[in-house]
Design an enzyme around this catalytic site. Structure first.
Site, short mmCIF file in Angstrom:
data_model
loop_
_atom_site.label_atom_id
_atom_site.label_comp_id
_atom_site.label_asym_id
_atom_site.label_seq_id
_atom_site.Cartn_x
_atom_site.Cartn_y
_atom_site.Cartn_z
N MET A 1 0.84 -1.20 0.00
CA MET A 1 0.00 0.00 0.00
C MET A 1 0.88 1.26 0.00
SD MET A 1 -3.44 -0.88 2.03
CE MET A 1 -2.83 -0.57 3.67
N HIS B 1 9.25 -3.36 3.37
CA HIS B 1 8.85 -3.52 1.97
C HIS B 1 10.09 -3.75 1.09
CE1 HIS B 1 5.56 -0.70 3.48
NE2 HIS B 1 4.86 -1.72 3.05
P1 AMP Z 1 1.41 -2.90 3.49
O1 AMP Z 1 1.97 -1.85 2.57
O2 AMP Z 1 1.35 -2.50 4.91
O3 AMP Z 1 0.14 -3.51 2.95
O4 AMP Z 1 2.48 -4.08 3.45
C1 AMP Z 1 2.87 -4.67 2.25
C2 AMP Z 1 3.62 -5.94 2.55
O5 AMP Z 1 4.78 -5.63 3.32
C3 AMP Z 1 2.79 -6.92 3.37
O6 AMP Z 1 3.02 -8.24 2.89
C4 AMP Z 1 3.32 -6.73 4.75
O7 AMP Z 1 3.17 -7.85 5.59
C5 AMP Z 1 4.78 -6.45 4.48
N1 AMP Z 1 5.41 -5.75 5.60
C6 AMP Z 1 4.92 -4.69 6.29
N2 AMP Z 1 5.75 -4.35 7.30
C7 AMP Z 1 6.78 -5.22 7.26
C8 AMP Z 1 7.97 -5.40 8.05
N3 AMP Z 1 8.24 -4.61 9.09
N4 AMP Z 1 8.82 -6.41 7.72
C9 AMP Z 1 8.54 -7.23 6.67
N5 AMP Z 1 7.44 -7.10 5.88
C10 AMP Z 1 6.57 -6.12 6.17
#
Ligand code: AMP
Length: 276
Positions: free
Chosen positions: A26, A33
């Site tokens: 997102m 990410h």
């Molecule tokens: P989001 O943008 O929050 O939807 O996250 C996108 C992807 O990044 C999802 O698969 C999350 O689980 C992963 N993600 C978010 N925060 C972390 C983190 N601290 N470490 C590893 N992966 C993450």
């Protein structure tokens, strides 16, 4: 790196490509990410990331409109991490007057599913749409969102999707705080407070792994500790990650999950009880 805005551009760019790796996000990209994109870059011929703040996974009183959208910086970070393409669709490109919603039952009922009704319908629906647009061989998700991993696993398994899922361990700040786009909303003091979440989860995992106390007692003590540091605890539980069912004894792959609120910011985290 090429930015794609439409489904038609994706179809044209990806049609002849084999071995596409995909990282849905997102945006407001941070080192978590970046780690997913790096893994994808290293393991796949073509690395595609998406940036889409998906409206259907936000509740009516949640932070959809104030979710950070620093697009230029995100594109720079995605390029540096090795993305070949970044898909950045408008909401109208992904949703029109949809009559189909994907509902994954069971694994999505408790925890985030209970606190955020409809959240995982939005997640499952958008992930299926994005998989149909990008047609990846592999897709990368972060274990920080443990229940999301279980929901996407069920989606892939039950709908017979030809996608291999890769789950990546949580990337943290030096303090232990799990990186999250929502950390941007924390003040300096709240950041210090929030770091206690990981410390408490680690402590609880050690207690449970070494069977110092019963799981119930450890979780009750953990909850008190979080509250003592000013956090409001939505849940703190030991679960079996494939089913997200609560369990009362440590097993080889069990994890402790938590959701807390620090001020108005809601934070999720989880740790394994295998190597605490
Ligand atoms: P989001 O943008 O929050 O939807 O996250 C996108 C992807 O990044 C999802 O698969 C999350 O689980 C992963 N993600 C978010 N925060 C972390 C983190 N601290 N470490 C590893 N992966 C993450």
């Amino acid at each position: 790196m090429k930015v794609l805005r439409t489904i038609a551009e994706c179809r044209e760019s990806f049609e002849k490509r084999l071995n596409i790796g995909f990282v849905p996000t997102m945006g407001a990209l941070h080192a978590g990410h970046v780690e997913l994109i790096r893994r994808c870059r290293a393991e796949c011929e073509t690395c595609v990331a998406s940036i889409f703040v998906n409206p259907t996974q936000f509740g009516p009183n949640e932070d959809f409109s104030r979710y950070p959208r620093p697009l230029d910086l995100d594109l720079e970070r995605a390029t540096e991490a090795g993305a070949d393409y970044v898909f950045v669709p408008d909401v109208d490109e992904v949703y029109s007057n949809d009559v189909v919603t994907v509902n994954v039952t069971g694994v999505s009922d408790q925890w985030e599913g209970a606190f955020r009704p409809g959240h995982f319908d939005g997640v499952a629906t958008v992930v299926l749409k994005l998989f149909n647009i990008v047609v990846p061989k592999r897709a990368y998700f972060g274990l920080k969102d443990l229940q999301q991993c279980a929901v996407v696993s069920s989606l892939v398994r039950d709908l017979k999707l030809d996608v291999e899922l890769q789950f990546v361990e949580t990337i943290r700040e030096a303090s232990g705080l799990a990186l999250s786009s929502r950390n941007n909303f924390l003040s300096e003091d709240q950041r210090t407070q929030a770091a206690e979440l990981y410390r408490t989860l680690r402590w609880a995992a050690q207690q449970i792994a070494t069977r110092q106390e019963s799981v119930e007692v450890v979780l009750a003590m953990g909850r008190k500790e979080l509250e003592r540091h000013g956090m409001a605890v939505d849940y703190l539980a030991l679960v079996e990650p494939a089913t997200m069912k609560q369990i009362t004894a440590h097993s080889g792959n069990s994890r402790i999950i938590a959701a807390v609120r620090v001020g108005s910011v809601r934070l999720l985290d989880n740790v394994s009880t295998a190597n605490p």
